[in-house]
Design an enzyme around this catalytic site. Structure first.
Site, PDB file in Angstrom:
ATOM      1  N   GLU A   1     -18.242   6.693   3.511  1.00 35.86           N
ATOM      2  CA  GLU A   1     -17.676   6.430   2.191  1.00 35.86           C
ATOM      3  C   GLU A   1     -18.230   6.590   0.842  1.00 35.86           C
ATOM      4  O   GLU A   1     -19.354   6.371   0.526  1.00 35.86           O
ATOM      5  CB  GLU A   1     -17.367   4.662   2.592  1.00 35.86           C
ATOM      6  CG  GLU A   1     -16.762   4.138   3.623  1.00 35.86           C
ATOM      7  CD  GLU A   1     -16.344   2.731   3.866  1.00 35.86           C
ATOM      8  OE1 GLU A   1     -16.371   1.836   2.745  1.00 35.86           O
ATOM      9  OE2 GLU A   1     -16.476   2.321   4.829  1.00 35.86           O
TER      10      GLU A   1
ATOM     11  N   ARG B   1     -17.315  -4.836   2.769  1.00 38.49           N
ATOM     12  CA  ARG B   1     -17.383  -5.556   4.249  1.00 38.49           C
ATOM     13  C   ARG B   1     -18.694  -5.370   4.671  1.00 38.49           C
ATOM     14  O   ARG B   1     -19.272  -4.160   4.425  1.00 38.49           O
ATOM     15  CB  ARG B   1     -16.331  -4.565   5.240  1.00 38.49           C
ATOM     16  CG  ARG B   1     -15.038  -4.946   4.982  1.00 38.49           C
ATOM     17  CD  ARG B   1     -14.171  -3.928   5.968  1.00 38.49           C
ATOM     18  NE  ARG B   1     -14.110  -2.562   5.252  1.00 38.49           N
ATOM     19  CZ  ARG B   1     -13.659  -1.609   5.779  1.00 38.49           C
ATOM     20  NH1 ARG B   1     -12.577  -1.697   7.135  1.00 38.49           N
ATOM     21  NH2 ARG B   1     -13.362  -0.315   5.563  1.00 38.49           N
TER      22      ARG B   1
ATOM     23  N   CYS C   1     -18.769   0.405   8.935  1.00 42.74           N
ATOM     24  CA  CYS C   1     -19.180   1.114  10.353  1.00 42.74           C
ATOM     25  C   CYS C   1     -20.472   0.533  10.864  1.00 42.74           C
ATOM     26  O   CYS C   1     -20.447   0.158  12.183  1.00 42.74           O
ATOM     27  CB  CYS C   1     -19.500   2.570   9.843  1.00 42.74           C
ATOM     28  SG  CYS C   1     -17.936   3.369   9.382  1.00 42.74           S
TER      29      CYS C   1
ATOM     30  N   GLU D   1     -14.786  10.497  13.539  1.00 41.23           N
ATOM     31  CA  GLU D   1     -14.861  10.871  12.252  1.00 41.23           C
ATOM     32  C   GLU D   1     -16.463  10.738  11.926  1.00 41.23           C
ATOM     33  O   GLU D   1     -17.195   9.726  12.357  1.00 41.23           O
ATOM     34  CB  GLU D   1     -13.970  10.429  11.078  1.00 41.23           C
ATOM     35  CG  GLU D   1     -13.954   8.878  11.538  1.00 41.23           C
ATOM     36  CD  GLU D   1     -15.318   7.973  10.712  1.00 41.23           C
ATOM     37  OE1 GLU D   1     -15.877   8.631   9.727  1.00 41.23           O
ATOM     38  OE2 GLU D   1     -15.353   6.928  11.091  1.00 41.23           O
TER      39      GLU D   1
ATOM     40  N   LYS E   1       0.823  -1.286  -0.252  1.00 44.68           N
ATOM     41  CA  LYS E   1      -0.094   0.033   0.222  1.00 44.68           C
ATOM     42  C   LYS E   1       0.890   1.214   0.010  1.00 44.68           C
ATOM     43  O   LYS E   1       0.530   2.144  -0.795  1.00 44.68           O
ATOM     44  CB  LYS E   1      -0.979  -0.097   1.269  1.00 44.68           C
ATOM     45  CG  LYS E   1      -2.016   0.963   1.260  1.00 44.68           C
ATOM     46  CD  LYS E   1      -2.650   0.974   2.414  1.00 44.68           C
ATOM     47  CE  LYS E   1      -3.919   0.001   2.664  1.00 44.68           C
ATOM     48  NZ  LYS E   1      -4.569  -0.012   3.677  1.00 44.68           N
TER      49      LYS E   1
ATOM     50  N   LEU F   1     -34.335   6.506   5.392  1.00 41.70           N
ATOM     51  CA  LEU F   1     -35.585   5.911   5.373  1.00 41.70           C
ATOM     52  C   LEU F   1     -35.877   5.323   3.945  1.00 41.70           C
ATOM     53  O   LEU F   1     -37.010   5.156   3.217  1.00 41.70           O
ATOM     54  CB  LEU F   1     -36.746   7.006   5.650  1.00 41.70           C
ATOM     55  CG  LEU F   1     -36.671   7.652   6.974  1.00 41.70           C
ATOM     56  CD1 LEU F   1     -38.073   8.595   7.203  1.00 41.70           C
ATOM     57  CD2 LEU F   1     -37.053   6.400   7.923  1.00 41.70           C
TER      58      LEU F   1
ATOM     59  N   LYS G   1     -19.987   8.720  18.582  1.00 48.27           N
ATOM     60  CA  LYS G   1     -19.689   8.246  17.404  1.00 48.27           C
ATOM     61  C   LYS G   1     -20.705   7.110  17.305  1.00 48.27           C
ATOM     62  O   LYS G   1     -21.479   6.689  16.244  1.00 48.27           O
ATOM     63  CB  LYS G   1     -18.339   7.713  17.214  1.00 48.27           C
ATOM     64  CG  LYS G   1     -18.077   6.660  16.130  1.00 48.27           C
ATOM     65  CD  LYS G   1     -18.217   7.325  14.730  1.00 48.27           C
ATOM     66  CE  LYS G   1     -17.793   6.411  13.627  1.00 48.27           C
ATOM     67  NZ  LYS G   1     -18.014   7.078  12.207  1.00 48.27           N
TER      68      LYS G   1
ATOM     69  N   ASN H   1     -24.219   6.156  14.794  1.00 46.94           N
ATOM     70  CA  ASN H   1     -24.290   5.155  13.773  1.00 46.94           C
ATOM     71  C   ASN H   1     -25.496   4.330  14.378  1.00 46.94           C
ATOM     72  O   ASN H   1     -26.159   3.910  13.290  1.00 46.94           O
ATOM     73  CB  ASN H   1     -23.078   4.417  13.947  1.00 46.94           C
ATOM     74  CG  ASN H   1     -22.023   5.133  12.909  1.00 46.94           C
ATOM     75  OD1 ASN H   1     -22.362   6.112  12.292  1.00 46.94           O
ATOM     76  ND2 ASN H   1     -20.760   4.730  12.981  1.00 46.94           N
TER      77      ASN H   1
END
Length: 431
Positions: free
Chosen positions: A153, A325, A258, A149, A35, A248, A202, A206
Site C-alpha cells: 500500500e 486498519r 494484510c 497480489e 465510491k 529489520l 501469499k 506475509n
C-alpha cells in the site's frame, strides 16, 4: 482483452487502472454507490501514489468503466478478476462471504465461457472448494486461476509494474497462458503452480515478513536490557545475504490490511487442520505486546497518564497511505485514553479514516504537527511520514510542557540531537 474487476479497494482499483493502462478494456464493479460515483468523476476514494494519474489516463482513453451492477460485467468479458475483501473474524477465521457472493453471481449470470482469476487473499484450498461448490455448476465453462497480489500500500502502482514475481495457480496450461497474457508488458518471472500452492505463497510470504518484524522487535527489546543499540545491530544482521536488510526496522510492529489478517488467518488455518503453528503464534503475540510496551514506556516516563496531554504523529499504519486498519497508532491511542490521557492526533491524510473509530472527548485532531504539541507533555511519533522528520524542534520545545518527552516509535529521529536540546528521548532498542 475484455476484463471485469469485482471490487474497487486497494487491490481491485489498482488492478483495474493498471490493466486499463496496459491496453485492456476494463469493467470495474463495486456495490458501494458513493465510491462508483466518485470514480466516474475521476476521484480516487483511497490514497495511493500515482493512481489518480492512471485513472485519468484510462478514462480519457475510454479503457475503463465503473458500475455498481455485476450483470454487465459478465457480458462479453474474457476474464473476471475477484478482488473483494476477505476480512478476519473475531476468532481469526477468514470471512469468505464476499467471495462466495461473487462466485454465486458469476454462476447465475455468466452466459459465455470465461476465466475467473482470484486476486483476493483466500485460505489455501479455497480455489478447489469454489470450483466444486460453484463453478462446476455454471451453465457455461469456467476456468479458474489463483493469481495472488504482492503490492505494498502506498507503492502499489510501482509494485504492479516492478514486481519480483507473478504467481499463477491453475490446473491447466491454457488457463495459465491466458493469465500470463495479462502481464505481457511486465518483465518479471512468471511462476506457474497448482492452485493451492499459489494460495499458500501469499500467506507464507506475509507470515515470513511479519516474522522478521517481530523478531527484530524482540532483539530491540533485549538490546534495551543489555545496553546494546538496535541501530548498530540491525544493519549488521541485514548485511548477511541469507537474511537481507528488509523488514529489520524496530518499532511499533506491523499493521495494515494484510499482515495482521494473514497471520491470524494462517494461524486459524493451521489449527483447523490440526497443526499448532508455534512460531506464528509467537509472531502475533510479539506484535500485540509491542504496542502495550510503548504505552508502558510513556506511562513510566510521565509517572501517570491521568490528565497528561500526548501528541500522536501519524495515524495510518505506515507512510504514503490513508489505511488505518490495524494501525499501531489506533491501538495505542485507545490505551492512552483508557489511562486518562488527552490525545491530539495528527496525520497528513488519515484523520478522516480515524474519526469514525473514536467518539471520545479526550481525543482531538489537528493537521498541523506544531499545534498538536501545544501544552503537550509528550510526543509519540507513530508513523514516519516525511512531514514529521524535518520540523523545528526549538519551536516544538517552546510549545511543550515538561518533561518534553519524545517517544520515537520508528527510530527515525536523531536521539542525541534531541537529548542535547533538553528533550527526554525514548526509542525502540536504542541504548
Amino acid at each position: 482483452m475484455n476484463i471485469s474487476v469485482i471490487g474497487t479497494g486497494y487491490i481491485g482499483l489498482v488492478a483495474a487502472c493498471c490493466l486499463a493502462n496496459s491496453g485492456h478494456q476494463v469493467f470495474s464493479v463495486d456495490k458501494d454507490l458513493d465510491k462508483i460515483e466518485k470514480l466516474n468523476r475521476g476521484v480516487i476514494p483511497i490514497y495511493e501514489e500515482g493512481l489518480e494519474t492512471l485513472l485519468n489516463k484510462a478514462q480519457q482513453s475510454g479503457k475503463i468503466t465503473f458500475s455498481s451492477e455485476i450483470g454487465p460485467a459478465l457480458i462479453n468479458t474474457d476474464m473476471v478478476i475477484i478482488a473483494v475483501g476477505t476480512p478476519a473474524t473475531a476468532d481469526g477465521r477468514v470471512d469468505m462471504s464476499y467471495v462466495n457472493d461473487v462466485a454465486e453471481s458469476i454462476i447465475d449470470l455468466a452466459a459465455y465461457p470465461l476465466t475467473v482469476i482470484m486476486k483476493s487473499t483466500v485460505p489455501p484450498g479455497t480455489g478447489k472448494l469454489l470450483c466444486k461448490r460453484f463453478f462446476s455448476r455454471a451453465k457455461v465453462p469456467i476456468s479458474y486461476s489463483s493469481n495472488p497480489e504482492f503490492l505494498r500500500e502506498g507503492k502499489a502502482v510501482w509494485d504492479w509494474y516492478n514486481t519480483d514475481r507473478i504467481v499463477i495457480g491453475t490446473e491447466n496450461q491454457e488457463t495459465a497462458e491466458k493469465v500470463m497474457e495479462l502481464y505481457r508488458d511486465i518483465d518479471a518471472p512468471k511462476i506457474c503452480m497448482d492452485i493451492t500452492s499459489a494460495e499458500m505463497v501469499k500467506y507464507a510470504s506475509n507470515a515470513f515478513l511479519a516474522t522478521k518484524i517481530s523478531f527484530i522487535n524482540e532483539i530491540a527489546n533485549l538490546c534495551e536490557r543489555v545496553g546494546a543499540s538496535i541501530d548498530a545491530v540491525a544493519p549488521a544482521i541485514g548485511m548477511d545475504q541469507r537474511i537481507g536488510p528488509h523488514f529489520l526496522q524496530a518499532g511499533l510492529g506491523y499493521g495494515g490490511s494484510c499482515f495482521p489478517k494473514d497471520t491470524t488467518g494462517l494461524d486459524y488455518i493451521s489449527s483447523f487442520n490440526g497443526y499448532h503453528f508455534s512460531l506464528l503464534k509467537s509472531v502475533i503475540e510479539v506484535n500485540t505486546n509491542q504496542r502495550v510496551m510503548i504505552v508502558r514506556k510513556i506511562t513510566q516516563a510521565l509517572d501517570d497518564l491521568h490528565d497528561k496531554k500526548v501528541a500522536v504523529w501519524g495515524l495510518s499504519f505506515k507512510p504514503d497511505t490513508d489505511d488505518v486498519r490495524e494501525a499501531p497508532a489506533v491501538d495505542i491511542i485507545k490505551h492512552l485514553i483508557a489511562e486518562g490521557a488527552h490525545v491530539v492526533a495528527c496525520d497528513p491524510v488519515a484523520i478522516d479514516q480515524v474519526k469514525g473509530v473514536f467518539t471520545h472527548n479526550r481525543l482531538d485532531f489537528n493537521t498541523n504537527p506544531y499545534e498538536t504539541c501545544r501544552e503537550s507533555n509528550a510526543i509519540l511519533l507513530a508513523t514516519e511520514w516525511s512531514q514529521f522528520l524535518n520540523l523545528d524542534w526549538i519551536r516544538i520545545k517552546g510549545l511543550m510542557k515538561s518533561p518534553y518527552l519524545v517517544i520515537d516509535g520508528r527510530n527515525v529521529l536523531d536521539d542525541k540531537t534531541l537529548q542535547n536540546m533538553g528533550f527526554s528521548y525514548i526509542g525502540v532498542g536504542r541504548s
